[in-house]
Design a protein around this motif. Structure first.
Motif, PDB file in Angstrom:
ATOM      1  N   LEU A  75       0.815  -1.221   0.000  1.00 36.55           N
ATOM      2  CA  LEU A  75       0.000   0.000   0.000  1.00 36.55           C
ATOM      3  C   LEU A  75       0.848   1.270   0.000  1.00 36.55           C
ATOM      4  CD1 LEU A  75      -2.545  -1.193   2.687  1.00 36.55           C
ATOM      5  CD2 LEU A  75      -3.056  -0.846   0.272  1.00 36.55           C
ATOM      6  N   ALA A  76       2.143   1.117  -0.187  1.00 33.11           N
ATOM      7  CA  ALA A  76       3.057   2.267  -0.083  1.00 33.11           C
ATOM      8  C   ALA A  76       2.620   3.411  -1.002  1.00 33.11           C
ATOM      9  CB  ALA A  76       4.483   1.839  -0.411  1.00 33.11           C
ATOM     10  N   GLY A  77       2.601   4.611  -0.450  1.00 31.08           N
ATOM     11  CA  GLY A  77       2.223   5.802  -1.187  1.00 31.08           C
ATOM     12  C   GLY A  77       0.776   6.208  -1.010  1.00 31.08           C
ATOM     13  N   ALA A  78      -0.068   5.329  -0.469  1.00 31.06           N
ATOM     14  CA  ALA A  78      -1.483   5.651  -0.279  1.00 31.06           C
ATOM     15  C   ALA A  78      -1.657   6.617   0.889  1.00 31.06           C
ATOM     16  CB  ALA A  78      -2.276   4.372  -0.025  1.00 31.06           C
ATOM     17  N   ASN A  79      -2.753   7.355   0.856  1.00 31.43           N
ATOM     18  CA  ASN A  79      -3.110   8.209   1.993  1.00 31.43           C
ATOM     19  C   ASN A  79      -3.938   7.368   2.958  1.00 31.43           C
ATOM     20  OD1 ASN A  79      -1.891  10.599   0.982  1.00 31.43           O
ATOM     21  ND2 ASN A  79      -3.655  10.938  -0.358  1.00 31.43           N
ATOM     22  N   GLY A  80      -3.311   6.982   4.064  1.00 27.30           N
ATOM     23  CA  GLY A  80      -3.937   6.041   4.984  1.00 27.30           C
ATOM     24  C   GLY A  80      -4.423   6.694   6.265  1.00 27.30           C
ATOM     25  N   ARG A  81      -5.276   5.966   6.938  1.00 26.58           N
ATOM     26  CA  ARG A  81      -5.777   6.385   8.249  1.00 26.58           C
ATOM     27  C   ARG A  81      -5.883   5.141   9.129  1.00 26.58           C
ATOM     28  NH1 ARG A  81     -10.915   9.760   7.796  1.00 26.58           N
ATOM     29  NH2 ARG A  81      -9.338  11.414   7.661  1.00 26.58           N
ATOM     30  N   LEU A  82      -5.163   5.157  10.242  1.00 27.57           N
ATOM     31  CA  LEU A  82      -5.309   4.085  11.229  1.00 27.57           C
ATOM     32  C   LEU A  82      -6.444   4.454  12.172  1.00 27.57           C
ATOM     33  CD1 LEU A  82      -1.653   3.067  12.208  1.00 27.57           C
ATOM     34  CD2 LEU A  82      -3.292   1.783  10.820  1.00 27.57           C
ATOM     35  N   ASP A  83      -7.375   3.543  12.318  1.00 28.46           N
ATOM     36  CA  ASP A  83      -8.560   3.773  13.149  1.00 28.46           C
ATOM     37  C   ASP A  83      -8.537   2.785  14.314  1.00 28.46           C
ATOM     38  OD1 ASP A  83     -11.042   4.001  14.308  1.00 28.46           O
ATOM     39  OD2 ASP A  83     -12.190   3.659  12.469  1.00 28.46           O
ATOM     40  N   PHE A  84      -8.158   3.288  15.492  1.00 31.79           N
ATOM     41  CA  PHE A  84      -8.221   2.503  16.725  1.00 31.79           C
ATOM     42  C   PHE A  84      -9.565   2.811  17.395  1.00 31.79           C
ATOM     43  CE2 PHE A  84      -3.779   3.298  15.918  1.00 31.79           C
ATOM     44  CZ  PHE A  84      -3.108   2.137  16.293  1.00 31.79           C
ATOM     45  N   THR A  85     -10.434   1.806  17.524  1.00 29.58           N
ATOM     46  CA  THR A  85     -11.745   2.017  18.122  1.00 29.58           C
ATOM     47  C   THR A  85     -11.956   1.041  19.274  1.00 29.58           C
ATOM     48  OG1 THR A  85     -12.734   2.802  16.054  1.00 29.58           O
ATOM     49  CG2 THR A  85     -14.238   2.006  17.730  1.00 29.58           C
ATOM     50  N   LEU A  86     -12.321   1.581  20.436  1.00 31.97           N
ATOM     51  CA  LEU A  86     -12.656   0.780  21.607  1.00 31.97           C
ATOM     52  C   LEU A  86     -14.159   0.892  21.846  1.00 31.97           C
ATOM     53  CD1 LEU A  86     -12.015  -0.865  24.155  1.00 31.97           C
ATOM     54  CD2 LEU A  86     -11.422   1.270  25.306  1.00 31.97           C
ATOM     55  N   LEU A  87     -14.845  -0.253  21.739  1.00 34.22           N
ATOM     56  CA  LEU A  87     -16.293  -0.293  21.915  1.00 34.22           C
ATOM     57  C   LEU A  87     -16.647  -1.006  23.209  1.00 34.22           C
ATOM     58  CD1 LEU A  87     -17.526  -1.121  18.290  1.00 34.22           C
ATOM     59  CD2 LEU A  87     -17.966   0.980  19.572  1.00 34.22           C
ATOM     60  N   ASP A  88     -17.577  -0.419  23.946  1.00 34.56           N
ATOM     61  CA  ASP A  88     -18.023  -0.986  25.214  1.00 34.56           C
ATOM     62  C   ASP A  88     -18.963  -2.165  24.948  1.00 34.56           C
ATOM     63  OD1 ASP A  88     -18.553  -1.344  27.884  1.00 34.56           O
ATOM     64  OD2 ASP A  88     -20.046   0.242  27.992  1.00 34.56           O
ATOM     65  N   VAL A 109     -18.999   4.905  25.848  1.00 31.46           N
ATOM     66  CA  VAL A 109     -19.395   3.760  25.011  1.00 31.46           C
ATOM     67  C   VAL A 109     -18.379   3.524  23.904  1.00 31.46           C
ATOM     68  CG1 VAL A 109     -21.182   2.705  23.557  1.00 31.46           C
ATOM     69  CG2 VAL A 109     -21.831   4.129  25.513  1.00 31.46           C
ATOM     70  N   LEU A 110     -17.905   4.568  23.257  1.00 31.87           N
ATOM     71  CA  LEU A 110     -16.937   4.436  22.173  1.00 31.87           C
ATOM     72  C   LEU A 110     -15.755   5.365  22.436  1.00 31.87           C
ATOM     73  CD1 LEU A 110     -17.550   4.304  18.375  1.00 31.87           C
ATOM     74  CD2 LEU A 110     -16.044   6.070  19.294  1.00 31.87           C
ATOM     75  N   GLY A 111     -14.564   4.802  22.353  1.00 33.29           N
ATOM     76  CA  GLY A 111     -13.341   5.591  22.394  1.00 33.29           C
ATOM     77  C   GLY A 111     -12.605   5.389  21.081  1.00 33.29           C
ATOM     78  N   GLN A 112     -12.073   6.461  20.502  1.00 33.58           N
ATOM     79  CA  GLN A 112     -11.488   6.355  19.162  1.00 33.58           C
ATOM     80  C   GLN A 112     -10.262   7.243  19.022  1.00 33.58           C
ATOM     81  OE1 GLN A 112     -13.945   7.770  15.796  1.00 33.58           O
ATOM     82  NE2 GLN A 112     -13.511   5.829  14.768  1.00 33.58           N
ATOM     83  N   PHE A 113      -9.266   6.703  18.303  1.00 32.53           N
ATOM     84  CA  PHE A 113      -8.075   7.478  17.941  1.00 32.53           C
ATOM     85  C   PHE A 113      -7.823   7.265  16.456  1.00 32.53           C
ATOM     86  CE2 PHE A 113      -3.274   7.372  17.577  1.00 32.53           C
ATOM     87  CZ  PHE A 113      -3.135   8.747  17.482  1.00 32.53           C
ATOM     88  N   LEU A 114      -7.770   8.377  15.684  1.00 28.42           N
ATOM     89  CA  LEU A 114      -7.517   8.340  14.250  1.00 28.42           C
ATOM     90  C   LEU A 114      -6.164   8.972  13.961  1.00 28.42           C
ATOM     91  CD1 LEU A 114     -11.026   9.548  12.971  1.00 28.42           C
ATOM     92  CD2 LEU A 114     -10.232   7.182  13.227  1.00 28.42           C
ATOM     93  N   TRP A 115      -5.402   8.336  13.097  1.00 22.79           N
ATOM     94  CA  TRP A 115      -4.071   8.852  12.743  1.00 22.79           C
ATOM     95  C   TRP A 115      -3.904   8.776  11.232  1.00 22.79           C
ATOM     96  CZ3 TRP A 115       1.001   6.360  11.667  1.00 22.79           C
ATOM     97  CH2 TRP A 115       2.076   7.247  11.795  1.00 22.79           C
ATOM     98  N   ASP A 116      -3.799   9.939  10.586  1.00 23.03           N
ATOM     99  CA  ASP A 116      -3.608  10.010   9.139  1.00 23.03           C
ATOM    100  C   ASP A 116      -2.119  10.034   8.815  1.00 23.03           C
ATOM    101  OD1 ASP A 116      -6.321  10.121   9.048  1.00 23.03           O
ATOM    102  OD2 ASP A 116      -6.466  12.162   8.261  1.00 23.03           O
ATOM    103  N   PHE A 117      -1.756   9.335   7.735  1.00 26.16           N
ATOM    104  CA  PHE A 117      -0.344   9.264   7.356  1.00 26.16           C
ATOM    105  C   PHE A 117      -0.238   8.837   5.897  1.00 26.16           C
ATOM    106  CE2 PHE A 117      -1.593   5.044   8.295  1.00 26.16           C
ATOM    107  CZ  PHE A 117      -0.699   4.150   7.754  1.00 26.16           C
ATOM    108  N   THR A 118       0.914   9.104   5.316  1.00 27.92           N
ATOM    109  CA  THR A 118       1.230   8.574   3.998  1.00 27.92           C
ATOM    110  C   THR A 118       1.910   7.229   4.197  1.00 27.92           C
ATOM    111  OG1 THR A 118       1.502  10.805   3.089  1.00 27.92           O
ATOM    112  CG2 THR A 118       2.464   8.980   1.843  1.00 27.92           C
ATOM    113  N   VAL A 119       1.302   6.205   3.626  1.00 26.70           N
ATOM    114  CA  VAL A 119       1.747   4.839   3.914  1.00 26.70           C
ATOM    115  C   VAL A 119       3.137   4.593   3.349  1.00 26.70           C
ATOM    116  CG1 VAL A 119       1.204   2.389   3.641  1.00 26.70           C
ATOM    117  CG2 VAL A 119      -0.655   4.068   3.864  1.00 26.70           C
ATOM    118  N   GLY A 120       4.005   4.031   4.200  1.00 25.13           N
ATOM    119  CA  GLY A 120       5.311   3.564   3.766  1.00 25.13           C
ATOM    120  C   GLY A 120       5.286   2.045   3.639  1.00 25.13           C
ATOM    121  N   THR A 121       6.338   1.407   4.116  1.00 25.17           N
ATOM    122  CA  THR A 121       6.385  -0.058   4.059  1.00 25.17           C
ATOM    123  C   THR A 121       6.176  -0.710   5.428  1.00 25.17           C
ATOM    124  OG1 THR A 121       8.803  -0.082   4.337  1.00 25.17           O
ATOM    125  CG2 THR A 121       7.929  -0.026   2.085  1.00 25.17           C
TER     126      THR A 121
END
Length: 226
Positions: free
Chosen positions: A60-73, A107-119
């Motif tokens: 996926l290298a070069g893509a505009n990515g977003r890591l979505d960490f979601t904690l659901l109760d 009920v929901l905790g979330q952390f989003l992190w945008d990045f340009t995907v490397g390897t």
């Protein structure tokens, strides 16, 4: 005179052939094992887990990515949190994301992190594993397109009918019984996820095992009295 004869008998008694046992390695190991056990009990009712994750994102290298960490109760009790630390990529940005803690108090905790995907993406997780019954709280990690918020990776971790649903997850952690971890094994495009237990946890387990082995060997080595 009777006292003198008694003293003479005591002095003439031959020394015992039975070796004198000092504190020895075995006693030290037993104390060590007990201490490790007490340390575990001292942690109280709030059990915890920790692990390190690496994700091979070469496909996926070069893509505009977003890591979505979601904690659901899942157990309808505000009782767990997850900390994400040392989150880095060899893409962009080149600096680590700030250490972030999410919880299930809303009920929901979330952390989003945008990045340009490397390897490669790596991060550390630490989490509590309190469970009040019913369905456990669940942490999910998805890799999304930052522009559309749709998944970049199809995985086999699809549980849409679960009380706490998940779809196309790269990582799942159910926060009960010490943390039940699942990593995606079938991904399209290929995106290998590797789970590594935290060094401190592994070292503690190895130390406890060593203590038990030392105790066992010491007991076998003790001579029997004749």
């Amino acid at each position: 005179m009777m006292f003198a004869r008694s003293a003479a008998r005591v002095q003439a008694r031959p020394p015992s052939d039975k070796p004198q046992r000092g504190p020895g390695l075995g006693r030290y190991a037993a104390v060590l094992a007990m201490g490790l056990g007490l340390a575990g009990l001292a942690a109280g009712p709030c059990a915890a887990g920790a692990l390190s994750i690496s994700i091979d994102t070469s496909a996926l290298a070069g893509a505009n990515g977003r890591l979505d960490f979601t904690l659901l109760d899942g157990d309808f009790t505000a009782n767990n949190s997850v900390t994400i630390a040392n989150l880095t990529t060899n893409g962009v940005p080149s600096t680590a994301a700030p250490t972030t803690t999410i919880d299930d108090s809303a009920v929901l905790g979330q952390f989003l992190w945008d990045f340009t995907v490397g390897t490669l993406v790596t991060f550390d997780l630490s989490f509590t594993t309190d469970f009040a019954g019913g369905a456990p709280d669940r942490l999910t990690l998805n890799l999304l397109d930052a522009g559309t918020n749709l998944t970049l990776v199809d995985t086999e971790l699809d549980f849409l009918s679960d009380p706490v649903p998940a779809q196309d997850a790269l990582l799942l952690v159910d926060l009960a019984n010490g943390g039940q971890v699942q990593v995606a094994k079938r991904t399209d495009p290929p995106t290998q996820v590797t789970e590594v237990p935290e060094a401190g946890t592994a070292a503690l387990a190895a130390l406890a095992l060593l203590a038990l082995v030392m105790t066992s060997k010491s007991r076998r080595a003790q001579p029997r009295a004749v």
